[in-house]
Motif scaffolding. Structure first.
Motif, PDB file in Angstrom:
ATOM      1  N   TYR A   1      21.582  93.749  60.811  1.00 54.28           N
ATOM      2  CA  TYR A   1      22.992  93.721  61.219  1.00 54.28           C
ATOM      3  C   TYR A   1      23.362  92.451  61.968  1.00 54.28           C
ATOM      4  CZ  TYR A   1      22.421  98.568  59.958  1.00 54.28           C
ATOM      5  OH  TYR A   1      22.131  99.712  59.265  1.00 54.28           O
ATOM      6  N   ALA A   2      22.452  91.494  62.010  1.00 57.37           N
ATOM      7  CA  ALA A   2      22.732  90.282  62.783  1.00 57.37           C
ATOM      8  C   ALA A   2      23.922  89.544  62.192  1.00 57.37           C
ATOM      9  CB  ALA A   2      21.501  89.381  62.796  1.00 57.37           C
ATOM     10  N   ARG A   3      24.843  89.159  63.040  1.00 62.23           N
ATOM     11  CA  ARG A   3      26.021  88.432  62.586  1.00 62.23           C
ATOM     12  C   ARG A   3      26.160  87.097  63.293  1.00 62.23           C
ATOM     13  NH1 ARG A   3      25.488  91.077  59.025  1.00 62.23           N
ATOM     14  NH2 ARG A   3      26.743  92.770  58.144  1.00 62.23           N
ATOM     15  N   LYS A   4      25.185  86.763  64.117  1.00 64.72           N
ATOM     16  CA  LYS A   4      25.253  85.475  64.809  1.00 64.72           C
ATOM     17  C   LYS A   4      23.842  84.973  65.056  1.00 64.72           C
ATOM     18  CE  LYS A   4      26.033  88.029  69.125  1.00 64.72           C
ATOM     19  NZ  LYS A   4      26.316  89.375  68.630  1.00 64.72           N
ATOM     20  N   GLU A   5      23.726  83.661  65.173  1.00 62.83           N
ATOM     21  CA  GLU A   5      22.404  83.123  65.482  1.00 62.83           C
ATOM     22  C   GLU A   5      22.318  82.835  66.975  1.00 62.83           C
ATOM     23  OE1 GLU A   5      21.700  79.640  66.081  1.00 62.83           O
ATOM     24  OE2 GLU A   5      23.814  79.104  66.104  1.00 62.83           O
ATOM     25  N   GLY A   6      21.105  82.635  67.451  1.00 65.73           N
ATOM     26  CA  GLY A   6      20.846  82.578  68.888  1.00 65.73           C
ATOM     27  C   GLY A   6      21.494  81.432  69.638  1.00 65.73           C
ATOM     28  N   ASN A   7      21.583  80.256  68.987  1.00 61.69           N
ATOM     29  CA  ASN A   7      22.200  79.114  69.671  1.00 61.69           C
ATOM     30  C   ASN A   7      23.661  79.378  69.973  1.00 61.69           C
ATOM     31  OD1 ASN A   7      20.124  76.774  69.497  1.00 61.69           O
ATOM     32  ND2 ASN A   7      20.098  77.753  67.494  1.00 61.69           N
ATOM     33  N   PHE A   8      24.289  80.114  69.055  1.00 59.36           N
ATOM     34  CA  PHE A   8      25.686  80.475  69.244  1.00 59.36           C
ATOM     35  C   PHE A   8      25.831  81.331  70.493  1.00 59.36           C
ATOM     36  CE2 PHE A   8      29.020  83.688  68.477  1.00 59.36           C
ATOM     37  CZ  PHE A   8      30.117  82.851  68.396  1.00 59.36           C
TER      38      PHE A   8
ATOM     39  N   ILE B   1      26.436  78.025  65.882  1.00 60.76           N
ATOM     40  CA  ILE B   1      26.896  77.068  66.889  1.00 60.76           C
ATOM     41  C   ILE B   1      27.845  76.024  66.276  1.00 60.76           C
ATOM     42  CG2 ILE B   1      24.935  75.513  66.590  1.00 60.76           C
ATOM     43  CD1 ILE B   1      24.893  75.159  69.570  1.00 60.76           C
ATOM     44  N   PHE B   2      27.761  75.820  64.948  1.00 65.42           N
ATOM     45  CA  PHE B   2      28.627  74.827  64.291  1.00 65.42           C
ATOM     46  C   PHE B   2      29.876  75.446  63.701  1.00 65.42           C
ATOM     47  CE2 PHE B   2      24.104  73.727  63.324  1.00 65.42           C
ATOM     48  CZ  PHE B   2      23.973  72.769  64.316  1.00 65.42           C
ATOM     49  N   GLY B   3      29.990  76.784  63.780  1.00 61.07           N
ATOM     50  CA  GLY B   3      31.125  77.473  63.178  1.00 61.07           C
ATOM     51  C   GLY B   3      30.618  78.551  62.238  1.00 61.07           C
ATOM     52  N   PRO B   4      31.566  79.250  61.561  1.00 65.04           N
ATOM     53  CA  PRO B   4      31.134  80.348  60.685  1.00 65.04           C
ATOM     54  C   PRO B   4      30.432  79.843  59.433  1.00 65.04           C
ATOM     55  CG  PRO B   4      33.536  80.120  60.666  1.00 65.04           C
ATOM     56  CD  PRO B   4      33.024  79.111  61.645  1.00 65.04           C
ATOM     57  N   LEU B   5      29.394  80.560  59.036  1.00 67.74           N
ATOM     58  CA  LEU B   5      28.631  80.206  57.843  1.00 67.74           C
ATOM     59  C   LEU B   5      28.657  81.389  56.888  1.00 67.74           C
ATOM     60  CD1 LEU B   5      26.372  78.576  56.262  1.00 67.74           C
ATOM     61  CD2 LEU B   5      24.732  79.832  57.670  1.00 67.74           C
TER      62      LEU B   5
ATOM     63  N   ARG C   1      23.362  88.942  46.319  1.00 66.25           N
ATOM     64  CA  ARG C   1      24.170  90.034  46.880  1.00 66.25           C
ATOM     65  C   ARG C   1      25.629  89.782  46.555  1.00 66.25           C
ATOM     66  NH1 ARG C   1      22.274  91.753  52.898  1.00 66.25           N
ATOM     67  NH2 ARG C   1      20.149  92.375  52.345  1.00 66.25           N
ATOM     68  N   ARG C   2      26.390  90.874  46.413  1.00 67.77           N
ATOM     69  CA  ARG C   2      27.784  90.727  46.023  1.00 67.77           C
ATOM     70  C   ARG C   2      28.552  89.925  47.086  1.00 67.77           C
ATOM     71  NH1 ARG C   2      30.480  96.044  45.608  1.00 67.77           N
ATOM     72  NH2 ARG C   2      28.740  96.512  44.204  1.00 67.77           N
ATOM     73  N   ASN C   3      28.262  90.226  48.377  1.00 72.34           N
ATOM     74  CA  ASN C   3      28.942  89.499  49.447  1.00 72.34           C
ATOM     75  C   ASN C   3      27.970  88.593  50.175  1.00 72.34           C
ATOM     76  OD1 ASN C   3      31.419  90.920  49.047  1.00 72.34           O
ATOM     77  ND2 ASN C   3      30.443  92.679  50.057  1.00 72.34           N
ATOM     78  N   PRO C   4      28.399  87.362  50.403  1.00 71.87           N
ATOM     79  CA  PRO C   4      27.533  86.492  51.201  1.00 71.87           C
ATOM     80  C   PRO C   4      27.447  87.006  52.633  1.00 71.87           C
ATOM     81  CG  PRO C   4      29.656  85.436  50.807  1.00 71.87           C
ATOM     82  CD  PRO C   4      29.657  86.707  50.030  1.00 71.87           C
TER      83      PRO C   4
ATOM     84  N   LEU D   1      24.699  71.313  55.956  1.00 71.51           N
ATOM     85  CA  LEU D   1      23.277  71.019  56.037  1.00 71.51           C
ATOM     86  C   LEU D   1      22.479  72.310  56.234  1.00 71.51           C
ATOM     87  CD1 LEU D   1      21.589  68.497  55.952  1.00 71.51           C
ATOM     88  CD2 LEU D   1      21.938  68.214  58.401  1.00 71.51           C
ATOM     89  N   LEU D   2      22.955  73.124  57.151  1.00 73.81           N
ATOM     90  CA  LEU D   2      22.301  74.399  57.427  1.00 73.81           C
ATOM     91  C   LEU D   2      22.276  75.260  56.166  1.00 73.81           C
ATOM     92  CD1 LEU D   2      21.094  76.345  59.531  1.00 73.81           C
ATOM     93  CD2 LEU D   2      23.409  77.028  60.142  1.00 73.81           C
ATOM     94  N   GLU D   3      23.422  75.321  55.503  1.00 72.43           N
ATOM     95  CA  GLU D   3      23.499  76.125  54.291  1.00 72.43           C
ATOM     96  C   GLU D   3      22.540  75.582  53.231  1.00 72.43           C
ATOM     97  OE1 GLU D   3      27.433  76.580  52.530  1.00 72.43           O
ATOM     98  OE2 GLU D   3      26.492  77.330  50.674  1.00 72.43           O
TER      99      GLU D   3
END
Ligand SMILES: [Zn+2]
Length: 455
Positions: A132-139, A100-104, A91-94, A38-40
């Protein structure tokens, strides 16, 4: 704007065999995967919408808040005024994000600015995702809550949340929890201030000291003032003074258990009060240094305990009769002079350590009684409340079984205290930090299973 999402699920069911538990069990399993999808989905939809608006000759209004980027090869990193773009694929890499729901894994569009020629990803700036953010705040929030509640193992094992102890350490060290500790505190609501230290295990078996200063409100609540790791008391004092808004000199008790370095702590706003629980125990130790056995010093410490144990009437000061106040006053005065006499006796007997200890103590034993006689405020006279705070912090630090750095111990203990004793501030801090402002709402419209296909 409003948008509808259709989710399509399929299930297989063995008719006449399945039970309720199994249905709920499988639904539970797909909770997080659904949320990730859903997030994606929402993010990809938003990415398309943004790039569409930026690439079409739209009015400025439709692009409001979108397409911000720094100008190409501008040494001062100024923002470009250009908003019109050309699509340049993905972008070549996502982008990999811990949520909070797991890796996206999020595919991200690249666009080219028609004005300056810069390549950038409008989705990232629109969502305030740092480079450089690799995580969201809820996590991050969930990880920290789990660490504080000492159940982070379950958090990590139970879900596909991927974070190491080192990662937790970094989150805590980089936290801006200090922001909360900058706010000024009013002394008016406090009945006492306390400070003490406790040992903590740190990196490579190093022993450190965690120090905390708390206020006690008039109704007995803890008001965290600051925690520090391996910091001099003089530096701590400066920090605390900066936070305390001194309307006037209130002379509330400052309670401590005799730690050297605290004798004159906050002397211009508070009056020192030695913890009446620790005082007799310290006396035992001092007389032991003078060569007294426990049997010999016991009567002395018992007398001290008795002299400082003046009970205050629990009734409201205003409705007390004068004779009740007078009773406390005469007890206080006789205790004070008896202690003076004791000191002379100890001096004559040659108890050097004992005499020095009691002498130092005698100036700081009755502050709470004096305050009560003056104002009617019943202030605490032991550091027991602060010891409880230390036990709470210690239990959590130990459970994580990690060699923490100074900064980590300081920040984590601040978080533990704020969450425990200033719940409102804690929640406000996270809402502010995550930017929860009411710009996204979602609700379920309906759930219908398709018509039966097989009879
Ligand atoms: Zn540009």
């Amino acid at each position: 704007m409003k948008q509808v999402i259709n989710i399509s699920l399929e299930f297989e069911i063995v008719i006449g065999k399945v039970n309720l538990n199994e249905i709920a069990y499988r639904l539970k399993e797909i909770q997080d995967p659904i949320m990730i999808k859903l997030l994606e989905g929402i993010l990809r939809w938003y990415d398309d919408l943004i790039t569409d608006r930026l690439s079409k000759p739209n009015s400025g209004k439709a692009r409001k808040g979108l397409g911000r980027h720094t100008q190409k090869s501008d040494s001062e990193n100024r923002f470009c005024r250009g908003r019109k773009i050309r699509k340049r694929g993905y972008r070549r890499n996502p982008r990999k994000l811990s949520t909070i729901f797991g890796p996206l894994k999020l595919p991200i569009r690249v666009v080219e600015c028609c004005h300056c020629g810069a390549f950038y990803s409008p989705l990232l700036s629109a969502l305030s995702i740092g480079r450089y953010a690799r995580k969201e705040g809820n996590f991050e929030h969930e990880v920290i809550e789990a660490v504080i509640d000492t159940n982070y193992r379950r958090l990590i094992d139970g879900r596909s949340i991927d974070i190491s102890l080192g990662g937790i350490h970094n989150i805590i060290v980089e936290s801006d929890i200090d922001r909360i500790y900058q706010e000024p505190v009013s002394l008016k609501a406090l009945s006492a201030i306390m400070a003490d230290g406790t040992g903590v295990k740190q990196q490579k078996g190093r022993k450190g000291e965690l120090r905390a200063v708390i206020g006690v409100t008039k109704n007995g609540q803890v008001e965290p003032l600051g925690t520090f790791t391996n910091t001099e008391w003089s530096d701590i004092e400066l920090e605390i003074k900066r936070r305390i808004k001194q309307a006037k000199n209130l002379k509330i008790p400052f309670i401590y258990d005799g730690e050297p370095g605290l004798d004159n702590f906050l002397a211009d706003i508070a009056e020192s009060q030695r913890c009446t629980w620790h005082a007799p125990r310290g006396a035992y130790h001092a007389f032991w240094e003078d060569g007294l056995k426990k049997k010999e010093s016991q009567p002395i410490t018992d007398t001290i305990k008795e002299l400082i144990g003046i009970e205050l009437p629990s009734d409201d000061y205003e409705i007390l009769e004068e004779k009740d106040k007078a009773e406390v006053k005469s007890k206080y005065e006789s205790s004070k002079s008896e202690i003076k006499e004791l000191i002379e006796i100890f001096r004559m007997k040659g108890y050097k350590h004992g005499t020095a200890y009691i002498e130092n103590l005698s100036e700081r034993l009755f502050t709470n009684i004096e305050l009560w006689l003056r104002t009617g405020v019943i202030a605490p006279k032991t550091t027991s409340l602060l010891e409880r705070v230390f036990r709470e912090i210690g239990r959590r630090l130990k459970r994580i079984a990690w060699g923490w750095s100074d900064k980590a111990v300081t920040n984590l203990s601040k978080m533990i205290m704020i969450k425990q004793y200033s719940r409102e501030k804690w929640e406000k801090y996270w809402k502010q930090k995550m930017g929860i402002n009411g710009y996204f709402e979602i609700q379920i419209r309906s759930v219908e299973c398709g018509p039966c296909e097989h009879f």
